[in-house]
Design a protein around this motif. Structure first.
Motif, mmCIF file in Angstrom:
data_model
loop_
_atom_site.group_PDB
_atom_site.id
_atom_site.type_symbol
_atom_site.label_atom_id
_atom_site.label_comp_id
_atom_site.label_asym_id
_atom_site.label_seq_id
_atom_site.Cartn_x
_atom_site.Cartn_y
_atom_site.Cartn_z
ATOM 1 N N HIS A 180 50.244 150.699 -7.274
ATOM 2 C CA HIS A 180 51.244 151.406 -6.469
ATOM 3 C C HIS A 180 50.708 152.769 -6.047
ATOM 4 O O HIS A 180 50.794 153.153 -4.866
ATOM 5 C CB HIS A 180 52.547 151.553 -7.254
ATOM 6 C CG HIS A 180 53.568 152.384 -6.547
ATOM 7 N ND1 HIS A 180 54.279 151.926 -5.466
ATOM 8 C CD2 HIS A 180 53.961 153.662 -6.741
ATOM 9 C CE1 HIS A 180 55.076 152.886 -5.036
ATOM 10 N NE2 HIS A 180 54.901 153.944 -5.796
ATOM 11 N N LYS A 181 50.138 153.496 -6.980
ATOM 12 C CA LYS A 181 49.601 154.827 -6.689
ATOM 13 C C LYS A 181 48.433 154.754 -5.704
ATOM 14 O O LYS A 181 48.326 155.582 -4.792
ATOM 15 C CB LYS A 181 49.172 155.517 -7.979
ATOM 16 C CG LYS A 181 50.344 155.862 -8.870
ATOM 17 C CD LYS A 181 49.886 156.386 -10.216
ATOM 18 C CE LYS A 181 51.074 156.532 -11.156
ATOM 19 N NZ LYS A 181 50.671 156.854 -12.509
ATOM 20 N N GLU B 168 49.721 154.044 -2.170
ATOM 21 C CA GLU B 168 50.314 155.248 -1.585
ATOM 22 C C GLU B 168 49.231 156.236 -1.162
ATOM 23 O O GLU B 168 49.319 156.837 -0.089
ATOM 24 C CB GLU B 168 51.283 155.905 -2.571
ATOM 25 C CG GLU B 168 52.539 155.090 -2.828
ATOM 26 C CD GLU B 168 53.341 154.792 -1.571
ATOM 27 O OE1 GLU B 168 53.584 155.733 -0.779
ATOM 28 O OE2 GLU B 168 53.711 153.624 -1.365
ATOM 29 N N LYS C 240 47.668 154.958 2.052
ATOM 30 C CA LYS C 240 48.527 155.244 3.209
ATOM 31 C C LYS C 240 48.379 156.699 3.644
ATOM 32 O O LYS C 240 48.294 156.990 4.841
ATOM 33 C CB LYS C 240 49.996 154.973 2.862
ATOM 34 C CG LYS C 240 50.374 153.529 2.798
ATOM 35 C CD LYS C 240 51.853 153.423 2.461
ATOM 36 C CE LYS C 240 52.221 152.048 1.995
ATOM 37 N NZ LYS C 240 53.623 151.979 1.529
ATOM 38 N N THR C 241 48.349 157.584 2.677
ATOM 39 C CA THR C 241 48.212 159.015 2.973
ATOM 40 C C THR C 241 46.888 159.302 3.661
ATOM 41 O O THR C 241 46.839 160.024 4.663
ATOM 42 C CB THR C 241 48.330 159.848 1.680
ATOM 43 O OG1 THR C 241 49.615 159.602 1.091
ATOM 44 C CG2 THR C 241 48.162 161.324 1.950
#
Length: 68
Positions: free
Chosen positions: A20-21, A24, A27-28
């Motif tokens: 999950h991290k 994310e 995506k960033t």
């Protein structure tokens, strides 16, 4: 080396959290103004995501042995 079903469940939980991290963070990085500048970090994140997804598949296979 043998692992208990609880060991496998906890490992999967930890991997899911890390995935999950990583997703994310990816995506960033991809949303940055100049993502090409972050190509090496993007590639590293993508490779780690694939590796953790593979680990989850293998854990699931091992966990299925305990269900039999």
């Amino acid at each position: 080396m043998e692992y208990t079903k609880d060991d496998l469940i906890e490992a999967r939980r930890q991997i899911d959290s890390t995935l999950h991290k990583l997703r994310e963070a990816l995506k960033t990085l991809q949303a940055k103004e100049n993502p090409a500048r972050y190509r090496s970090q993007i590639t590293l994140a993508e490779r780690r995501i694939r590796a953790f997804e593979l680990a989850n598949v293998l854990i699931e296979r091992e966990a299925n042995i305990y269900r039999s």
